[in-house]
Write an enzyme that holds these catalytic residues in place. Structure first.
Site, PDB file in Angstrom:
ATOM      1  N   PHE A  24      24.720 -22.682  54.486  1.00  0.00           N
ATOM      2  CA  PHE A  24      25.612 -23.266  53.450  1.00  0.00           C
ATOM      3  C   PHE A  24      26.841 -22.537  54.598  1.00  0.00           C
ATOM      4  O   PHE A  24      27.007 -21.721  54.428  1.00  0.00           O
ATOM      5  CB  PHE A  24      25.842 -23.253  52.389  1.00  0.00           C
ATOM      6  N   CYS A  30      41.328 -27.406  52.403  1.00  0.00           N
ATOM      7  CA  CYS A  30      41.416 -29.028  52.093  1.00  0.00           C
ATOM      8  C   CYS A  30      42.556 -29.716  52.030  1.00  0.00           C
ATOM      9  O   CYS A  30      43.694 -29.082  52.024  1.00  0.00           O
ATOM     10  CB  CYS A  30      40.058 -29.448  50.901  1.00  0.00           C
ATOM     11  N   CYS A  34      41.329 -31.943  44.611  1.00  0.00           N
ATOM     12  CA  CYS A  34      40.227 -33.206  42.964  1.00  0.00           C
ATOM     13  C   CYS A  34      40.668 -31.765  41.495  1.00  0.00           C
ATOM     14  O   CYS A  34      40.265 -30.338  41.845  1.00  0.00           O
ATOM     15  CB  CYS A  34      39.498 -33.034  43.396  1.00  0.00           C
ATOM     16  N   CYS A  37      37.198 -29.626  41.161  1.00  0.00           N
ATOM     17  CA  CYS A  37      36.768 -28.842  42.687  1.00  0.00           C
ATOM     18  C   CYS A  37      36.341 -27.191  41.955  1.00  0.00           C
ATOM     19  O   CYS A  37      37.201 -26.785  41.167  1.00  0.00           O
ATOM     20  CB  CYS A  37      38.279 -28.507  43.748  1.00  0.00           C
ATOM     21  N   ASP A  38      35.031 -27.152  42.896  1.00  0.00           N
ATOM     22  CA  ASP A  38      34.271 -26.084  42.406  1.00  0.00           C
ATOM     23  C   ASP A  38      34.815 -24.656  43.344  1.00  0.00           C
ATOM     24  O   ASP A  38      33.940 -23.614  43.263  1.00  0.00           O
ATOM     25  CB  ASP A  38      33.656 -25.659  42.210  1.00  0.00           C
ATOM     26  N   THR A  39      35.450 -24.709  44.499  1.00  0.00           N
ATOM     27  CA  THR A  39      35.927 -23.920  45.305  1.00  0.00           C
ATOM     28  C   THR A  39      37.227 -22.979  45.659  1.00  0.00           C
ATOM     29  O   THR A  39      37.945 -24.153  44.889  1.00  0.00           O
ATOM     30  CB  THR A  39      35.876 -25.080  47.114  1.00  0.00           C
ATOM     31  N   GLU A  95      29.082 -32.362  54.168  1.00  0.00           N
ATOM     32  CA  GLU A  95      29.632 -33.598  52.900  1.00  0.00           C
ATOM     33  C   GLU A  95      31.434 -32.943  53.106  1.00  0.00           C
ATOM     34  O   GLU A  95      32.065 -31.858  53.332  1.00  0.00           O
ATOM     35  CB  GLU A  95      28.820 -31.783  51.663  1.00  0.00           C
ATOM     36  N   HIS A 188      21.018 -27.220  41.916  1.00  0.00           N
ATOM     37  CA  HIS A 188      21.375 -25.730  41.536  1.00  0.00           C
ATOM     38  C   HIS A 188      22.476 -25.262  40.447  1.00  0.00           C
ATOM     39  O   HIS A 188      21.963 -24.213  40.062  1.00  0.00           O
ATOM     40  CB  HIS A 188      22.410 -25.201  43.304  1.00  0.00           C
TER      41      HIS A 188
END
Length: 194
Positions: A24, A30, A34, A37-39, A95, A188
């Site tokens: 990954f 970005c 959102c 968002c998990d980042t 993605e 995951h």
């Protein structure tokens, strides 16, 4: 130079390639905001294309499947990086939120539109390999006119077990009534890996 949030080796946890070993490459930044968002974009490392390749080779060993993700990878991924990774035999999956054109040379495009969740999510893409729509039980399900080989609904993880079970139940019910969609779980998270 590219702003890279992280590079790691794991299993793809979502969609068509779920369970497949993958390197990954998570780009930082970005164009959307959102709510789920998990980042974390606060920390990133500036890396050259050669640095990214070296990290992929080191972390992934013999694995030749890369997931370019983010954030929004179309803001940074370019012909130079694609060429270098392809020269080493990598299959490149991206993605994207679909708001920008994907650069040529990407082998697999997964689009996860965010039109219903944030402003500025209008789509620039017309055709993708995989459509992955976040299902929260509140917004109408739509393919937004995208032509996709595979269509997945993925229950939104809202961080509340009871609400998550309710959303999952609604998602399963929707897929059973609309068989053109398939269920995608975040495998995951279920098995406890990155």
């Amino acid at each position: 130079m590219y702003k890279v949030n992280e590079i790691f080796y794991s299993l793809q946890g979502e969609g068509r390639w779920s369970g497949r070993p993958a390197v990954f490459v998570r780009m930082s930044g970005c164009n959307l905001k959102c709510p789920f968002c998990d980042t974390d974009f606060k920390g990133y490392k500036e890396m050259s294309a050669e640095d990214i390749l070296a990290a992929c080779l080191e972390k992934g060993g013999d694995c030749r499947f890369i997931v370019l993700t983010g954030g929004e990878p179309t803001l940074q991924v370019d012909a130079e990086l694609i060429r270098l990774l392809h020269q080493q035999g990598y299959y490149l999956s991206m993605e994207t939120n679909g708001t920008h054109v994907v650069p040529e040379g990407i082998d697999w495009i997964t689009c996860s539109p965010k039109l219903d969740f944030t402003e500025g999510g209008e789509l620039a893409l017309k055709k993708v390999d995989e459509l992955k729509l976040v299902f929260d039980g509140a917004h109408e399900v739509s393919n937004y006119g995208l032509e996709a080989t595979y269509q997945y609904l993925q229950p939104c993880d809202v961080g509340n077990d009871a609400r998550n079970r309710f959303i999952l139940s609604g998602c399963i019910d929707y897929v059973k009534r609309h068989p053109e969609w398939q269920l995608s779980l975040q495998m995951h998270k279920i098995v406890g890996i990155r």
